[in-house]
Motif scaffolding. Structure first.
Motif, PDB file in Angstrom:
ATOM      1  N   ALA A 290     -67.483 113.278 -20.777  1.00 45.46           N
ATOM      2  CA  ALA A 290     -68.387 112.381 -21.505  1.00 45.46           C
ATOM      3  C   ALA A 290     -67.981 112.279 -22.972  1.00 45.46           C
ATOM      4  O   ALA A 290     -68.044 111.200 -23.582  1.00 45.46           O
ATOM      5  CB  ALA A 290     -69.823 112.885 -21.391  1.00 45.46           C
ATOM      6  N   ARG A 291     -67.549 113.406 -23.544  1.00 47.89           N
ATOM      7  CA  ARG A 291     -67.090 113.369 -24.937  1.00 47.89           C
ATOM      8  C   ARG A 291     -65.887 112.437 -25.105  1.00 47.89           C
ATOM      9  O   ARG A 291     -65.822 111.635 -26.046  1.00 47.89           O
ATOM     10  CB  ARG A 291     -66.691 114.782 -25.386  1.00 47.89           C
ATOM     11  CG  ARG A 291     -67.847 115.694 -25.728  1.00 47.89           C
ATOM     12  CD  ARG A 291     -67.284 116.948 -26.381  1.00 47.89           C
ATOM     13  NE  ARG A 291     -68.333 117.890 -26.733  1.00 47.89           N
ATOM     14  CZ  ARG A 291     -68.116 119.008 -27.424  1.00 47.89           C
ATOM     15  NH1 ARG A 291     -66.870 119.310 -27.796  1.00 47.89           N
ATOM     16  NH2 ARG A 291     -69.095 119.819 -27.720  1.00 47.89           N
ATOM     17  N   VAL A 292     -64.927 112.596 -24.199  1.00 43.67           N
ATOM     18  CA  VAL A 292     -63.722 111.768 -24.282  1.00 43.67           C
ATOM     19  C   VAL A 292     -64.072 110.284 -24.115  1.00 43.67           C
ATOM     20  O   VAL A 292     -63.573 109.425 -24.851  1.00 43.67           O
ATOM     21  CB  VAL A 292     -62.692 112.205 -23.225  1.00 43.67           C
ATOM     22  CG1 VAL A 292     -61.521 111.235 -23.191  1.00 43.67           C
ATOM     23  CG2 VAL A 292     -62.212 113.615 -23.505  1.00 43.67           C
ATOM     24  N   LEU A 293     -64.945 109.986 -23.143  1.00 41.12           N
ATOM     25  CA  LEU A 293     -65.351 108.593 -22.946  1.00 41.12           C
ATOM     26  C   LEU A 293     -66.086 108.053 -24.170  1.00 41.12           C
ATOM     27  O   LEU A 293     -65.901 106.885 -24.557  1.00 41.12           O
ATOM     28  CB  LEU A 293     -66.236 108.479 -21.708  1.00 41.12           C
ATOM     29  CG  LEU A 293     -65.533 108.724 -20.358  1.00 41.12           C
ATOM     30  CD1 LEU A 293     -66.544 108.674 -19.207  1.00 41.12           C
ATOM     31  CD2 LEU A 293     -64.430 107.701 -20.139  1.00 41.12           C
ATOM     32  N   ALA A 294     -66.908 108.905 -24.770  1.00 43.75           N
ATOM     33  CA  ALA A 294     -67.610 108.478 -25.985  1.00 43.75           C
ATOM     34  C   ALA A 294     -66.620 108.166 -27.109  1.00 43.75           C
ATOM     35  O   ALA A 294     -66.785 107.195 -27.856  1.00 43.75           O
ATOM     36  CB  ALA A 294     -68.594 109.554 -26.419  1.00 43.75           C
ATOM     37  N   LEU A 295     -65.583 108.998 -27.218  1.00 42.57           N
ATOM     38  CA  LEU A 295     -64.557 108.747 -28.235  1.00 42.57           C
ATOM     39  C   LEU A 295     -63.808 107.444 -27.955  1.00 42.57           C
ATOM     40  O   LEU A 295     -63.456 106.694 -28.874  1.00 42.57           O
ATOM     41  CB  LEU A 295     -63.574 109.912 -28.283  1.00 42.57           C
ATOM     42  CG  LEU A 295     -64.026 111.145 -29.063  1.00 42.57           C
ATOM     43  CD1 LEU A 295     -62.993 112.252 -28.933  1.00 42.57           C
ATOM     44  CD2 LEU A 295     -64.244 110.794 -30.529  1.00 42.57           C
ATOM     45  N   ILE A 296     -63.553 107.196 -26.662  1.00 40.50           N
ATOM     46  CA  ILE A 296     -62.868 105.949 -26.301  1.00 40.50           C
ATOM     47  C   ILE A 296     -63.728 104.743 -26.670  1.00 40.50           C
ATOM     48  O   ILE A 296     -63.240 103.748 -27.226  1.00 40.50           O
ATOM     49  CB  ILE A 296     -62.531 105.943 -24.801  1.00 40.50           C
ATOM     50  CG1 ILE A 296     -61.482 107.013 -24.497  1.00 40.50           C
ATOM     51  CG2 ILE A 296     -62.023 104.570 -24.362  1.00 40.50           C
ATOM     52  CD1 ILE A 296     -61.170 107.164 -23.023  1.00 40.50           C
ATOM     53  N   LEU A 297     -65.026 104.827 -26.389  1.00 37.74           N
ATOM     54  CA  LEU A 297     -65.925 103.731 -26.759  1.00 37.74           C
ATOM     55  C   LEU A 297     -66.003 103.566 -28.269  1.00 37.74           C
ATOM     56  O   LEU A 297     -66.005 102.433 -28.786  1.00 37.74           O
ATOM     57  CB  LEU A 297     -67.329 104.002 -26.194  1.00 37.74           C
ATOM     58  CG  LEU A 297     -67.471 103.912 -24.665  1.00 37.74           C
ATOM     59  CD1 LEU A 297     -68.883 104.312 -24.234  1.00 37.74           C
ATOM     60  CD2 LEU A 297     -67.155 102.497 -24.193  1.00 37.74           C
ATOM     61  N   PHE A 298     -66.034 104.688 -28.979  1.00 39.99           N
ATOM     62  CA  PHE A 298     -66.045 104.612 -30.443  1.00 39.99           C
ATOM     63  C   PHE A 298     -64.763 103.971 -30.964  1.00 39.99           C
ATOM     64  O   PHE A 298     -64.804 103.135 -31.879  1.00 39.99           O
ATOM     65  CB  PHE A 298     -66.203 106.023 -31.023  1.00 39.99           C
ATOM     66  CG  PHE A 298     -66.003 106.082 -32.515  1.00 39.99           C
ATOM     67  CD1 PHE A 298     -67.008 105.681 -33.377  1.00 39.99           C
ATOM     68  CD2 PHE A 298     -64.794 106.520 -33.052  1.00 39.99           C
ATOM     69  CE1 PHE A 298     -66.811 105.716 -34.753  1.00 39.99           C
ATOM     70  CE2 PHE A 298     -64.593 106.564 -34.415  1.00 39.99           C
ATOM     71  CZ  PHE A 298     -65.607 106.166 -35.270  1.00 39.99           C
ATOM     72  N   THR A 299     -63.651 104.365 -30.373  1.00 39.75           N
ATOM     73  CA  THR A 299     -62.371 103.782 -30.800  1.00 39.75           C
ATOM     74  C   THR A 299     -62.335 102.283 -30.540  1.00 39.75           C
ATOM     75  O   THR A 299     -61.895 101.498 -31.385  1.00 39.75           O
ATOM     76  CB  THR A 299     -61.213 104.464 -30.055  1.00 39.75           C
ATOM     77  OG1 THR A 299     -61.208 105.859 -30.383  1.00 39.75           O
ATOM     78  CG2 THR A 299     -59.878 103.850 -30.427  1.00 39.75           C
ATOM     79  N   THR A 300     -62.815 101.879 -29.343  1.00 36.78           N
ATOM     80  CA  THR A 300     -62.840 100.451 -29.016  1.00 36.78           C
ATOM     81  C   THR A 300     -63.699  99.677 -30.003  1.00 36.78           C
ATOM     82  O   THR A 300     -63.300  98.611 -30.497  1.00 36.78           O
ATOM     83  CB  THR A 300     -63.368 100.248 -27.587  1.00 36.78           C
ATOM     84  OG1 THR A 300     -62.555 100.985 -26.666  1.00 36.78           O
ATOM     85  CG2 THR A 300     -63.357  98.782 -27.210  1.00 36.78           C
TER      86      THR A 300
END
Length: 970
Positions: A290-300
């Motif tokens: 979930a952390r990694v996905l959150a970072l991906i969404l933040f990056t996007t």
């Protein structure tokens, strides 16, 4: 000189690289001081990589692939630009091979050798291990990239003779570096997932493949919006700025955030030993996912935000090929944010060399328009269809919806002339307004075309330009040519002006008041009838801006009556008719408070003198010209500090060359109250000659040197006039009139001052100048630099107040071309011309000799025949004998003519064959040079790493054998 230029370019690149390396060394020093374990890991991996011969093999492969991609494609020499476009295209694929080769051993090798446990038991956290490994891989990649940059730069520096754009090359490699940083971070994830080197390599390539191939999403996704989103998520879109020489905040943010997310994922993978297998193992796995996905969404989100608000953009190119003029940015700022503009640009995949630079500039500027509009919160949607095929759906869309169809051009490529079709056009839409540019001709400024089209559709209305109907027939018509009527086509300058203005013809049958037209364009107004001429003078006095071209001798347009000559009545088709009355030109001069040097002519008319100047910047241009061709140029004799063109007036500020033919001079009156600015000035080797003597010179009765005994330096051929006249407030006019209305002038409020440009030459606007501007190859050997069209357009824009377009025309990006190849081509072309001329002379001599031989052989027979004809008339020979002799003569003549025809045909065939042969040899020379450059650019850079690799291998072998007994070595 060339060696000095190459050295200077290398020094400039060295300074830029040194600055970047100092910044990186500062980061490493900071790491060494704060994270000793991370620095130790960095040092160990970096030294280990280059302490192994395998590292140099990979370096050799990397340099080889980059050199092949940069210089081997045919498009590199066809484009003739010192850019890295071909390498930019292939670089993601090269990275898919090279990056996994670096990252596969980052952790997999540690697992294979069992040293991973040693690293994990060091007194350091997981971040130290990951960042140390990452920086080691980044350092290896940086060293490889620097070597590739050096080899590529040296090749380009030699090809451009030191004239390449250092900023563009440095920025492109900076973009490669950021791409590498992001892909290394992703490749590390693959290495942390496996202990097998081969699997690590494959996974590294697979994980990076989506970013590398995202630009091809439109070929796999039928949904245009999804395809666009996928394409923008790959590395191609953010790298595009770097590849064009632009350092943008959005691009840097993209690569930094992608690398940061991948590094965090690597930290999660290396840290999973702490919670894998425990009772909360599955929970923690979902937690970190979930952390990694959150970072991906933040990056996007962050990337999208910065892309739409790309505040920081710096064009690092020396030629400023990827930036907009200040006036262009101002125009974008003035656009209505509620009125979106859509630009559909269509560019075919195969573009001839002549149009390669135009294509490059068009793509660059369209992307900059999109970025600048986003930064200023204006909506300019750019649909760029690049690399389309002539039979594709995009080509069909361009033809059916916008009328942009393939155009055919005769070009010389690969050693032969070819008819090639290309698409290079754009359509501009905003609401119901639409403007289409069917093709961007390679000689016309691209930015100016774009700005003009955007401005037209954005505002929905154009300023009105009145073309005064004179004998010049700018709008087309018929004129008398001797005893017959001649059709005059509409002047191409009118079509050029119609792209920006609402152009109307004005017959001056009624008064013209201020506000009816934004400006008038009057060519040879002295040919107007007295009442029409008087209305033009009144309009000038009332403040209507007017461009006036009055020529004492319209040499190339003989149907236009010269200033000092009577206007002939065309009469009927059977002749007849006397002189027609025409305007008194001196009334116009009095209104503008100017003087035109000359002397009284016939019938009370005034004949202006002609200007001459002893200066010809084109040595090859000798035939059919004389000193009455006045080249206005800062290099002319006696011109100091660019005085040939006024720098005070926007019309001529920044111009370089204008050609005037058989023109007059103009100067301000001594008692003038208006402001007069000379626009075009001659040098010191110039003067005046009377019309009478000039005609004698042109008819070959005398020479200019014999008739001229004094010089008049600094003669003005054009003058800008503006200001208030003392009696202006006494005039009246109706400001709400329409063209052709018979109204009484009434200017009770807001009278404008005089604003006019007087040009004493009509031939300055010949159609050939527009042809050369659009297609410079028409006079490729001469390399004309005439800016006559720009001067005229600037004049109209200055009069109408559209001065932002003048600033846009001044913005000329500088492109670095392959001068070495150009010089080889020029030398080959010169040899072709010289040898072709020799063969042509031989052909003419052979044909002339054969003709003379035939005439000689028939002469005696012809004389005998004439003698017999006389005797036949006297009855001394029979009719049969005479007919036999005539038949013999005809037979002999026909035989000799056949022999001459055969000789001419054979000689013509030999001429064509020889011409083809010398052209083929010239093409072979050019191709040989290109192949030598390719071979050297690909092979030579591979030698240094191979030599170093051999040395490293030998030294390792020697160290391994030092302490081994000779018996064990056997």
């Amino acid at each position: 000189m060339t060696l000095n230029n190459v050295t200077s370019s290398l020094l400039s690149l060295f300074i830029l690289d040194l600055i970047l390396l100092l910044v990186l060394l500062a980061v490493v020093a900071l790491l060494a001081g704060t994270k000793k374990v991370a620095y130790a890991v960095l040092k160990r991996n970096f030294v280990g990589y280059f302490g192994n011969p395998t590292g140099y093999v990979f370096l050799c492969i990397f340099v080889f692939l980059t050199s092949v991609a940069a210089f081997w494609p045919y498009e590199f020499f066809n484009q003739n630009l010192a850019t890295l476009d071909q390498l930019n295209y292939w670089f993601p694929l090269i990275m898919l091979v090279f990056i996994p080769a670096i990252t596969m051993s980052i952790w997999a090798e540690e697992k294979r050798q069992g040293t991973d446990e040693l690293l994990l038991t060091l007194p350091a956290d997981d971040f130290d291990i990951v960042i140390g490994k990452y920086m080691a891989a980044a350092a290896i990649f940086t060293a490889s990239l620097l070597f590739s940059q050096l080899s590529t730069f040296v090749t380009l520096a030699i090809l451009t003779e030191g004239g390449l754009d250092t900023g563009l090359i440095f920025t492109s490699y900076l973009g490669y570096w950021f791409v590498g940083l992001a892909m290394i971070a992703i490749g590390m994830i693959a290495s942390f997932l496996t202990g097998n080197l081969t699997v690590g390599f494959i996974l590294g390539a697979l994980f990076n493949a989506p970013l590398a191939f995202a630009s091809l999403a439109d070929s796999i996704s039928p949904n245009q919006q999804i395809a666009e989103w996928l394409a923008s998520s790959g590395i191609a879109r953010p790298f595009d700025d770097f590849g064009r020489g632009v350092i943008s905040l959005s691009s840097v943010t993209y690569f930094v955030l992608v690398a940061a997310v991948a590094l965090y994922a690597s930290m999660v993978l290396i840290g999973r030993r702490h919670w894998t297998g425990g009772k909360d193992g599955n929970t923690m796995a979902w937690h970190y996912l979930a952390r990694v996905l959150a970072l991906i969404l933040f990056t996007t989100g962050a990337v999208t935000l910065f892309r739409n608000k790309d505040i920081v953009r710096y064009d690092a190119t020396e030629g400023k090929v990827s930036s907009l003029a200040g006036a262009t940015k101002g125009l974008i700022q003035d656009l209505d944010s509620e009125r979106p503009i859509v630009i559909d640009a269509f560019i075919s995949s195969d573009v001839p060399e002549l149009y390669a630079r135009t294509r490059y500039e068009l793509i660059n500027l369209l992307k900059e328009f999109r970025s600048e509009a986003a930064k200023q919160e204006r909506t300019i949607e750019v649909n760029l269809y690049d690399g389309i095929e002539l039979f594709s759906e995009e080509a069909a869309l361009a033809a059916e919806r916008f009328g942009i169809e393939p155009v055919t051009r005769m070009v010389r490529e690969k050693g032969s002339f070819q008819q090639k079709q290309l698409i290079l056009g754009a359509a501009f839409r905003s609401g119901l307004e639409k403007v289409t540019v069917p093709i961007f001709e390679y000689g016309i400024p691209v930015e100016y075309e774009l700005v003009r089209s955007i401005n037209t559709v954005a505002h929905g209305s154009r300023k009105r330009l009145g073309i005064v109907a004179t004998d010049a027939r700018l709008m087309g018509g018929t004129v008398m040519d001797g005893m017959s009527m001649q059709q005059v086509e509409k002047h191409p300058l009118i079509d050029e002006l119609a792209k920006q203005y609402e152009v109307e013809e004005v017959d001056l049958s009624g008064p013209v008041a201020p506000g009816m037209y934004d400006a008038l364009f009057a060519v040879q107004p002295s040919s107007l009838a007295p009442d029409q001429f008087g209305r033009l003078v009144d309009a000038i006095k009332l403040g209507v801006p007017v461009a006036i071209l009055e020529d004492p001798l319209p040499r190339v347009t003989p149907y236009v009556t010269p200033t000092g000559m009577q206007k002939q009545n065309p009469g009927s088709m059977f002749g007849g008719g006397g002189p027609m009355p025409k305007g008194e030109i001196r009334d116009l001069w009095d209104a503008l408070e100017i003087e035109v040097p000359g002397r009284p002519g016939m019938q009370g008319l005034y004949a202006p003198d002609l200007v001459w100047q002893q200066y010809n910047p084109y040595p090859n241009l000798q035939m059919n010209i004389d000193d009455l061709w006045v080249f206005i140029k800062n290099e002319a004799p006696g011109i100091v500090d660019g005085e040939a063109f006024s720098q005070e007036n926007e019309i001529t500020s920044g111009l370089r060359e204008v050609l005037s033919l058989y023109s007059g001079a103009v100067r301000a009156k001594a008692s003038t109250t208006l402001k007069h600015t000379p626009l075009l000035l001659t040098g010191t080797e110039s003067g005046l000659i009377s019309m009478e003597k000039a005609m004698q010179v042109l008819q070959g009765q005398t020479t200019l040197a014999r008739e001229v005994d004094s010089k008049s330096p600094g003669l003005a051929i054009a003058m800008a006039i503006e200001g208030e006249q003392p009696d202006a407030t006494e005039a009246d006019a109706d400001t709400d009139g329409e063209p052709g209305d018979e109204v009484e002038p009434d200017l009770s409020a807001g009278l404008k001052g005089v604003k006019a440009v007087y040009i004493s030459d009509v031939d300055l606007m010949l159609p050939v100048f527009l042809q050369i501007r659009a297609d410079p190859s028409q006079a490729a050997e001469m390399k004309f630099q005439f800016q006559n069209v720009t001067f005229l357009l600037n004049t109209i824009d200055w009069l109408t107040g559209e001065t932002e377009f003048i600033e846009v025309r001044k913005h000329e990006p500088i492109f670095a071309s392959l001068k070495m190849i150009d010089s080889v081509k020029e030398k080959a072309s010169t040899e072709v011309r010289e040898q072709t001329k020799e063969f042509q002379d031989q052909y003419d001599a052979t044909v002339r000799t054969a003709q003379e031989k035939m005439d000689t052989e028939l002469k005696s027979l012809k004389e005998e025949l004439e003698k017999l004809q006389k005797e036949s008339a006297d009855g001394r020979i029979s009719r049969a004998e005479m007919q036999a002799k005539v038949q013999e003569f005809q037979t002999r003549q026909e035989r000799e003519q056949r022999m001459l025809d055969v000789k001419q045909t054979k000689t013509q065939r030999d001429l064509e064959r020889n011409t083809r042969d010398i052209q083929r040899v010239a093409d072979q020379k050019v191709t040989a040079i290109q192949n030598q450059v390719k071979a050297a650019a690909v092979a030579l850079p591979c030698i240094p790493p191979l030599i170093v690799g051999v040395i490293v291998f030998a030294s390792r072998r020697l160290r391994e054998r030092e302490n081994i007994s000779k018996s064990r070595l056997k």
